[in-house]
Design a protein around this motif. Sequence first.
Motif, PDB file in Angstrom:
ATOM      1  N   GLY A 117      -0.958  43.789  25.646  1.00 21.53           N
ATOM      2  CA  GLY A 117      -1.885  44.035  24.545  1.00 21.53           C
ATOM      3  C   GLY A 117      -1.396  43.454  23.241  1.00 21.53           C
ATOM      4  O   GLY A 117      -2.182  42.946  22.428  1.00 21.53           O
ATOM      5  N   ALA A 118      -0.062  43.541  22.975  1.00 18.13           N
ATOM      6  CA  ALA A 118       0.496  42.985  21.742  1.00 18.13           C
ATOM      7  C   ALA A 118       0.340  41.468  21.699  1.00 18.13           C
ATOM      8  O   ALA A 118       0.142  40.865  20.612  1.00 18.13           O
ATOM      9  N   PHE A 119       0.444  40.797  22.862  1.00 19.13           N
ATOM     10  CA  PHE A 119       0.286  39.337  22.932  1.00 19.13           C
ATOM     11  C   PHE A 119      -1.112  38.917  22.465  1.00 19.13           C
ATOM     12  O   PHE A 119      -1.286  37.991  21.664  1.00 19.13           O
ATOM     13  N   TRP A 120      -2.128  39.613  22.972  1.00 18.86           N
ATOM     14  CA  TRP A 120      -3.507  39.314  22.572  1.00 18.86           C
ATOM     15  C   TRP A 120      -3.743  39.655  21.100  1.00 18.86           C
ATOM     16  O   TRP A 120      -4.355  38.880  20.353  1.00 18.86           O
ATOM     17  N   ALA A 121      -3.268  40.848  20.659  1.00 25.04           N
ATOM     18  CA  ALA A 121      -3.503  41.262  19.277  1.00 25.04           C
ATOM     19  C   ALA A 121      -2.788  40.363  18.288  1.00 25.04           C
ATOM     20  O   ALA A 121      -3.310  40.059  17.205  1.00 25.04           O
ATOM     21  N   ALA A 122      -1.592  39.867  18.618  1.00 29.57           N
ATOM     22  CA  ALA A 122      -0.832  39.009  17.696  1.00 29.57           C
ATOM     23  C   ALA A 122      -1.446  37.619  17.588  1.00 29.57           C
ATOM     24  O   ALA A 122      -1.581  37.053  16.487  1.00 29.57           O
ATOM     25  N   LEU A 123      -1.841  37.031  18.727  1.00 24.01           N
ATOM     26  CA  LEU A 123      -2.389  35.673  18.692  1.00 24.01           C
ATOM     27  C   LEU A 123      -3.727  35.619  17.969  1.00 24.01           C
ATOM     28  O   LEU A 123      -4.049  34.617  17.328  1.00 24.01           O
ATOM     29  N   THR A 124      -4.525  36.673  18.076  1.00 18.05           N
ATOM     30  CA  THR A 124      -5.864  36.668  17.458  1.00 18.05           C
ATOM     31  C   THR A 124      -5.858  37.251  16.053  1.00 18.05           C
ATOM     32  O   THR A 124      -6.915  37.308  15.418  1.00 18.05           O
ATOM     33  N   GLU A 134       4.095  30.017  17.608  1.00 16.06           N
ATOM     34  CA  GLU A 134       5.100  29.372  18.439  1.00 16.06           C
ATOM     35  C   GLU A 134       6.149  30.373  18.891  1.00 16.06           C
ATOM     36  O   GLU A 134       6.593  30.368  20.045  1.00 16.06           O
ATOM     37  N   VAL A 135       6.547  31.267  17.983  1.00 17.43           N
ATOM     38  CA  VAL A 135       7.539  32.299  18.343  1.00 17.43           C
ATOM     39  C   VAL A 135       6.995  33.203  19.439  1.00 17.43           C
ATOM     40  O   VAL A 135       7.684  33.539  20.410  1.00 17.43           O
ATOM     41  N   VAL A 136       5.740  33.604  19.291  1.00 20.67           N
ATOM     42  CA  VAL A 136       5.133  34.491  20.282  1.00 20.67           C
ATOM     43  C   VAL A 136       5.044  33.815  21.633  1.00 20.67           C
ATOM     44  O   VAL A 136       5.358  34.403  22.687  1.00 20.67           O
ATOM     45  N   LEU A 137       4.636  32.528  21.641  1.00 20.69           N
ATOM     46  CA  LEU A 137       4.540  31.815  22.914  1.00 20.69           C
ATOM     47  C   LEU A 137       5.909  31.632  23.553  1.00 20.69           C
ATOM     48  O   LEU A 137       6.050  31.742  24.786  1.00 20.69           O
ATOM     49  N   ARG A 138       6.925  31.321  22.755  1.00 23.35           N
ATOM     50  CA  ARG A 138       8.264  31.174  23.310  1.00 23.35           C
ATOM     51  C   ARG A 138       8.777  32.497  23.890  1.00 23.35           C
ATOM     52  O   ARG A 138       9.381  32.532  24.963  1.00 23.35           O
ATOM     53  N   ASP A 139       8.565  33.573  23.113  1.00 22.47           N
ATOM     54  CA  ASP A 139       9.010  34.893  23.634  1.00 22.47           C
ATOM     55  C   ASP A 139       8.310  35.224  24.947  1.00 22.47           C
ATOM     56  O   ASP A 139       8.931  35.714  25.906  1.00 22.47           O
ATOM     57  N   MET A 140       7.006  34.980  25.009  1.00 22.60           N
ATOM     58  CA  MET A 140       6.265  35.282  26.236  1.00 22.60           C
ATOM     59  C   MET A 140       6.740  34.403  27.386  1.00 22.60           C
ATOM     60  O   MET A 140       6.813  34.859  28.533  1.00 22.60           O
TER      61      MET A 140
END
Length: 396
Positions: A117-124, A134-140
């Motif tokens: 849920g945090a992945f979707w909420a952060a990207l949008t 970029e940080v979020v994608l690398r972490d994921m």
Amino acid sequence: MCDQCISTVAASAGSRRRRLWDLPHQCHCPLVGVCFPLSTLRQLVNKALGGKAMADDYEVHVGAVSECLQRNRLSELLQKDLESRYASTVQAFRAAKTTKELAGLWADAVRRGDVAGAFWAALTHPRCDEVLQEVVLRDMHMLQHQAGAAIRVDIGKFNLLLREHGVLARELGKAQQRCTQLLAEKSAEIEQLNSQLVQQRAATIGKETRIAFLLQDLQQLRASLPDYENTSRLRKQLEQLAHRQAELETQNAQLRQQLGQAQRALSLRGPEDAPALASEPQQDPIKEAPITLHLGKKTVLCVGGRNGNLAHYREVIERAGGQFAHHDGGLENHQGALDAVLGAADLVICQTGCISHNAYWRVKDFCKRHGKQCVFVENPSTSSLSRSLQQIAQVP
């Protein structure tokens, strides 16, 4: 950077959240793979196609990722499901007013391990810039690698647990078999004990029934013998009289022996002792006071007195022509029988020194109420009884 990425970064300065088709293409693959379970993704694809997709899971995933580049039926269904599924997380991320706050929320989600849920909420989020994206994608990306490694470890553990489960299942089956056998044995034993208990209860009920019948018969026998208590009392008196008779017979035997010795001594004396015997004063024989009363077979009840004098009492009364009856005044005989013998008597002689106080007052009250002649004697001797009869004879 591609034109789409540049336009997306430029749009992030506003307050509007980005949609699925607004995100860069490199975001779609991890979003579809992480945020949608395969079963849910296949249902949404089937719904968008209006039929059933015959492709495998990988082809369904690739097709869904390619459709996210633009707004269409499938991308709208995916957008709607993401918003509904992670509504609480999206609402929590709305509190972030800056990119730094948004990055802090994402870091907290990574530490907790709840990243879908945090992945979707952060990207949008409207404050997600290109650097944070970029940080979020690398972490994921790293989380997916770690998840794969963890899955391999978990699979090994799962296989080990599966083998242990098989061993424990076999042991459990054996234990259940033993418990079933033991339960069957105990059930048979309980049934046997219950059967014995029923038999014992039946035997007990039978014995109690027989006892009740015997008690009923005994009561009927006692009811058919109204003089049962009087008979027991008379039997006891008879035993006492027999004992007294034996004492008297012993005494008579002693007196006869003394008389024989005296006669032998007298026969051994010579004629010269005759004048001496003749000169001895003659003693007058003891004269009994004559009883001039004739009772005419009346029943004379003697209440009290000494048991040793009963034979003399009887002799005196029968010599006067009466019938002798006796009650000890409640010392040994039951006082309940006193009224019965008082009612059957014509004359009552009460030995006041040898009866209980209760019997004394009962005799006195009974004779007064029924008008029976009653004489009270203090001395329980035979001579006192004779004098009492003389007093009765002198009464006009």
